[in-house]
Write an enzyme that holds these catalytic residues in place. Sequence first.
Site, PDB file in Angstrom:
ATOM      1  N   GLU A 336     209.751 -41.143  65.714  1.00 42.47           N
ATOM      2  CA  GLU A 336     208.924 -41.619  64.824  1.00 42.47           C
ATOM      3  C   GLU A 336     208.269 -43.099  64.619  1.00 42.47           C
ATOM      4  OE1 GLU A 336     212.049 -40.926  62.200  1.00 42.47           O
ATOM      5  OE2 GLU A 336     211.716 -38.872  62.478  1.00 42.47           O
ATOM      6  N   TYR A 348     203.947 -46.007  73.780  1.00 42.48           N
ATOM      7  CA  TYR A 348     204.432 -44.680  73.653  1.00 42.48           C
ATOM      8  C   TYR A 348     203.353 -43.978  74.553  1.00 42.48           C
ATOM      9  CZ  TYR A 348     207.997 -46.315  70.421  1.00 42.48           C
ATOM     10  OH  TYR A 348     209.042 -46.914  69.983  1.00 42.48           O
TER      11      TYR A 348
END
Lengths: 377, 339
Positions: A336, A348
Amino acid sequence: MKVLAIDTSTVAASAALIQDGSLCCEYFLNDGKKHSEKIISIIDYVIKSCGLEAKDIDVFSCSIGPGSFTGLRVGASAIKGIAQALGKPITGIPTLEVLAYNLRGFKGLICPIIDAQREMVYSTLFRFEGDTLLKIKDFSAIVIDDLICRLGPYDDDIAFLGDGVFLYQNKIKNSLKNARFADVGNILPRASSVASLAIIKYKEGHLLWYNDLRLDYIRKSQAEVEYEKNHIVTIVNMKAEEIDEVVEIEGLSFNNPWSYESFDFEINKNNLSRYIVAKTDGRIAGYAGTWLVFDEMHVTNIAVHPDYRNRGIGNKLVEEIINIARESGLKRITLEVRNSNNQAICLYEKNGFKAEGFRKKYYADTGEDAIIMWKEL
Amino acid sequence: MKKDINILAIETSCDETSSSIVKNGREVLSNIISSQIDIHKKFGGVVPEVASRKHLERISDVIDLAMNESKMKYKDLDAIAVTYGPGLVGALLIGLTTAKGLAYGLNIPLVGVNHIEGHIFANFIQYKDLEPPFVCLVASGGHSHIINVLNYGNYKIMGRTRDDAAGEAFDKVARTLELGYPGGPLIDKISKKGKADAIDFPRSYLEEGSYDFSFSGLKSSVLNHINTMKMKGLEINAADIAASFQESVVDVLADKLVWAAIEKKSPYAVLAGGVAANSRLRELLTEKCKENNIKVLYPDPILCTDNAAMIGSAAYYKFIKGETSSLNLNAIPNLSLSL
């Protein structure tokens, strides 16, 4: 008041003299010749054209980077030498602010990009509020694709300028619909913008003596970068005695940091957890925590100490947890991330994670949403 | 009464940031040298980008110190002197552009000086009565020249290195022996504990009558020797290797300088440059010169290293002949001495 300013941070060299609030002379030369051969002649031309001599100038100014290392040094050496000879003060102006000032009055966002080679640019995002230049986001030296990714969420027009535009205009145009580009007269840094900003600094009392002027290269020399790469960062499993250092980084990185006890539990009692640290200079530079649950890896936290950011350590940690997941035969990784943490999201995405969902108002401190990202292995 | 000529000199060609005030070409009123050796040590040699950054950070303070120590005011200066080559271009540019800024701001002439020429002038500072002509060996990390100094500003290069400079060979061998950087002083020191005849390394004199040098063959045989010892599992005696290597270098340097002095009937054999500080070179040259009735001259170690005083001295003799430089002068990294 008389301000003489120069800029030598890119291929062009320029000098300008502002006298009592009006631009008396500006000389801009982009002829491909070496700055060192012409800088004094250009300065002399501008001063003489205004009917003055060097000793009549009150403040000398130059851009202090980022930009061409040698170009910046030639400009700074010349200005320091003259100021030292005459005992006059200096102001140093960041090159990205100089560029943004070329577009004063522009209503949207301003994103100067200066070529940093190897597909990278130096960049900061600005906006004018009235006559005041506000810094919205400092990107330091950034890969052009990462910059485009980081600018994705902004809806306002973004004006690009600087020598990076010569290299990446098409790429930016194809990725960002709200991209605008400065016209040819404003695309490179101009000494008149250096002079205007120097007057603002002068009024704020930010004057330096020649000894104190420092350039802001942003980047270290290649030899230092290689030295750090080869000698420093190693990634190993986290040990119990390293919890104190990790808690310190956690505190420096997050609004709701985990406590010592939480890490203690993870390292000493939780059989599912796997924590790694990046070590450098005998210190912990960053860490990453994960849980290995069935065939999935859950990333609990990743952080890098502020002293060691922008060195690719975060990326190394992400690569290492992907390796661990692969070696453990897992099928996918999830994590998250705060909606506003654009830098992490871009990191990411670069490593193959995709946003698959939201947890509404997940973060108690700001009420922000969490983005849930997944990577299939 | 003749007016004194005061010159502010700047030198930044490699890893020393230096500034000096020189009066009438021979009297050093101040000579500030800020060395970056400690910074470059961890890289095993001078890193040009790092050197350039440090020069820019330090140059103004170094000039201030030189001015203060000399008790001079800017209005007392007649010219600004600066090294414009040979050297590292980025490093040269800091000194050169600062010098141009000072000359422009003070409205006095700029005098560009060749770094190798500067090394010769360290001897005019050391020996107040020394006058040309004489024969001089300039040997340092970047240069190995035998120069016939005919007059101030008039030189004939008799010989030069065809590959590595003498100081460069010292650095490379020191690195292989893991002694550290810079190699010259470290090899000089450890050699005192070793036997100079322990290993018979080659001495390269090249063809008959040549004053040129070549040190790359010697360097290779030192490396081969070390590798062979390692492969045979034998202990490496660093002191013996260093002493034998040093003997091979200084033997050739001293011989060729003596021969040049004899050919040119020079009453002096003069040393200059960083390698001139080597104690064995001074000793051996003195021995060889005694047999031939030649006097050996060399400057104090502080004047052998890169320093601005020598640049100020060289600039004086140009200035009094009216040889000043334009403010468009550029740095020339491979500047030659031959005219």
